[in-house]
Design a protein around this motif. Structure first.
Motif, PDB file in Angstrom:
ATOM      1  N   ARG A  97     -26.134  -3.313   7.907  1.00  0.00           N
ATOM      2  CA  ARG A  97     -25.455  -2.820   6.706  1.00  0.00           C
ATOM      3  C   ARG A  97     -24.926  -1.403   6.931  1.00  0.00           C
ATOM      4  O   ARG A  97     -25.659  -0.511   7.349  1.00  0.00           O
ATOM      5  CB  ARG A  97     -26.416  -2.859   5.510  1.00  0.00           C
TER       6      ARG A  97
ATOM      7  N   MET B 107     -28.236  -9.099   7.708  1.00  0.00           N
ATOM      8  CA  MET B 107     -27.000  -8.429   8.082  1.00  0.00           C
ATOM      9  C   MET B 107     -27.232  -6.953   8.395  1.00  0.00           C
ATOM     10  O   MET B 107     -27.929  -6.263   7.647  1.00  0.00           O
ATOM     11  CB  MET B 107     -25.977  -8.534   6.939  1.00  0.00           C
TER      12      MET B 107
ATOM     13  N   VAL C  25     -21.912  -4.130   8.518  1.00  0.00           N
ATOM     14  CA  VAL C  25     -20.824  -4.695   7.733  1.00  0.00           C
ATOM     15  C   VAL C  25     -20.598  -3.853   6.480  1.00  0.00           C
ATOM     16  O   VAL C  25     -21.545  -3.285   5.919  1.00  0.00           O
ATOM     17  CB  VAL C  25     -21.116  -6.158   7.342  1.00  0.00           C
TER      18      VAL C  25
ATOM     19  N   LEU D 111     -28.716 -10.820   2.854  1.00  0.00           N
ATOM     20  CA  LEU D 111     -28.861  -9.371   2.721  1.00  0.00           C
ATOM     21  C   LEU D 111     -29.844  -8.817   3.737  1.00  0.00           C
ATOM     22  O   LEU D 111     -29.658  -7.721   4.273  1.00  0.00           O
ATOM     23  CB  LEU D 111     -29.322  -9.016   1.308  1.00  0.00           C
TER      24      LEU D 111
ATOM     25  N   ARG E 143     -20.307  -2.788   2.743  1.00  0.00           N
ATOM     26  CA  ARG E 143     -21.152  -3.271   1.640  1.00  0.00           C
ATOM     27  C   ARG E 143     -20.376  -4.164   0.664  1.00  0.00           C
ATOM     28  O   ARG E 143     -20.941  -5.104   0.113  1.00  0.00           O
ATOM     29  CB  ARG E 143     -21.780  -2.093   0.905  1.00  0.00           C
TER      30      ARG E 143
ATOM     31  N   LEU F 197     -20.130  -7.621   2.093  1.00  0.00           N
ATOM     32  CA  LEU F 197     -21.424  -8.304   2.013  1.00  0.00           C
ATOM     33  C   LEU F 197     -21.667  -8.801   0.590  1.00  0.00           C
ATOM     34  O   LEU F 197     -22.137  -9.929   0.385  1.00  0.00           O
ATOM     35  CB  LEU F 197     -22.533  -7.352   2.457  1.00  0.00           C
TER      36      LEU F 197
ATOM     37  N   TYR G 289     -19.023 -10.578  11.735  1.00  0.00           N
ATOM     38  CA  TYR G 289     -20.086 -11.144  10.906  1.00  0.00           C
ATOM     39  C   TYR G 289     -19.565 -11.894   9.680  1.00  0.00           C
ATOM     40  O   TYR G 289     -20.208 -12.848   9.213  1.00  0.00           O
ATOM     41  CB  TYR G 289     -21.032 -10.032  10.441  1.00  0.00           C
ATOM     42  N   LEU G 290     -18.432 -11.445   9.136  1.00  0.00           N
ATOM     43  CA  LEU G 290     -17.935 -12.011   7.875  1.00  0.00           C
ATOM     44  C   LEU G 290     -16.445 -12.347   7.993  1.00  0.00           C
ATOM     45  O   LEU G 290     -15.605 -11.792   7.275  1.00  0.00           O
ATOM     46  CB  LEU G 290     -18.170 -11.015   6.728  1.00  0.00           C
TER      47      LEU G 290
END
Length: 339
Positions: A203, A201, A176, A198, A178, A181, A59-60
């Motif tokens: 979390r 995603m 993901v 926010l 924190r 994020l 995701y990131l």
């Protein structure tokens, strides 16, 4: 605190490596004395740590690249760098604290005031860093050794402001990390983009994000946890410490420490005395308040949450610019700049 921000530019990997090199002289001492690190070590090799890594990579990927660079700069195994940066996703009690006050001023400006609280070992080791990667607006942040930027206080060159308060969530999720994020928020170019990120995603842990932006009249308090993402606009005055307080928060499985509860109760009293024409000095009075048994300004080495105030900041946001004033337990800013 060093008053002049350190400028870092380059690729994500380059920036991560430079941040790691800043942390290298301090990271061993930090971890050796940290109860949080002692509790984290049993998670080495655990399947949940692998899940957090896979979620971050999927995701990131840009933020993951920064973490990889940071591990290189610290000369630390990547698994341990990841472990430190997912501490709040794996443990419901860590020595990350903070508190935030928000004000919509009568003149139309928006104000965010914040105490950055953490491990007392870090006092004097935080650094203002100005980061410009090749694919983002760039931002100014308060950097603590070994932790990705974003989970403290920051403002980016697109006019977005973010301050973060720790939430002690007791039931983690598959999503993901924190802190990654929170770092990704600093790459957003608007309040809407940050809120959408926010919301969408998955979390793994929980943070409270206070968000504002140049040219946007809103201030948003967002409690983002594995179970829910609750957004609440600030109408006039607002305060937050280290537990979920939005409508429906009772559904959140969380640890509410005595310090977090008492600081919020004291904050509610102080906000009753504030007014919508308050100035920076009055917000600083709140950040530096020591009247309660467990005060806003935290300097006691025996603090029950193991946290001391490492820096304080006041943002003034209007339709054209954001002014940041950083304080180091002094009424005179050690750094002040329009962004």
């Amino acid at each position: 605190m060093e008053a002049t921000p350190l400028s870092l530019r380059g690729s994500r990997r380059d920036i991560g490596r430079a941040l790691g090199e800043l942390a290298r002289p301090h990271i061993k001492g930090l971890l050796e004395q940290s109860p949080t690190w002692f509790a984290l070590r049993r998670w080495r090799g655990h399947a949940l740590l692998d899940q957090l890594q896979q979620a971050a990579q999927h995701y990131l990927p840009k933020q993951w690249e920064e973490l990889c660079g940071m591990a290189e700069g610290m000369d630390m195994p990547l698994e341990d760098a990841l472990l430190w940066n997912v501490r709040g996703d794996l443990l419901h009690r860590t020595d990350d604290g903070c508190m935030t006050v928000a004000l919509r001023h009568a003149d139309g400006s928006r104000w965010i005031a914040h105490n950055e609280d953490g491990d007392p070992f870090l006092k004097g080791l935080g650094r203002l860093v100005e980061i410009q990667s090749e694919d983002s607006p760039g931002f100014l942040c308060f950097y603590l050794p070994g932790s990705l930027p974003g989970y403290t206080f920051a403002a980016n060159r697109a006019g977005l402001v973010q301050v973060v308060d720790n939430l002690r969530i007791m039931r983690g999720g598959q999503g993901v990390p924190r802190m990654m994020l929170a770092r990704a928020i600093l790459d957003c170019r608007s309040l809407d983009e940050a809120q959408a990120l926010l919301n969408k995603m998955p979390r793994a842990g929980g943070f409270h994000h206070m968000l504002g932006a140049v040219g946007d009249e809103r201030l948003l308090s967002i409690e983002a946890t594995p179970e829910r993402c609750s957004s609440q606009p600030v109408t006039t005055l607002y305060g937050h410490t280290n537990h979920c307080i939005h409508f429906g928060a009772r559904q959140t499985t969380q640890l509410v420490t005595t310090s977090s509860r008492e600081r919020l109760e004291r904050l509610d009293v102080l906000l009753l005395e504030l007014h919508e024409q308050a100035e920076a000095s009055e917000l600083l009075d709140i950040l530096y308040d020591t009247e309660a048994t467990l005060p806003m300004l935290r300097t006691d080495p025996r603090d029950p949450d193991g946290e001391n105030t490492l820096a304080s900041v006041i943002f003034r946001i209007d339709d054209e610019q954001c002014r940041i004033s950083v304080h180091d337990r002094s009424r005179t800013p050690c750094y002040q700049q329009d962004i």
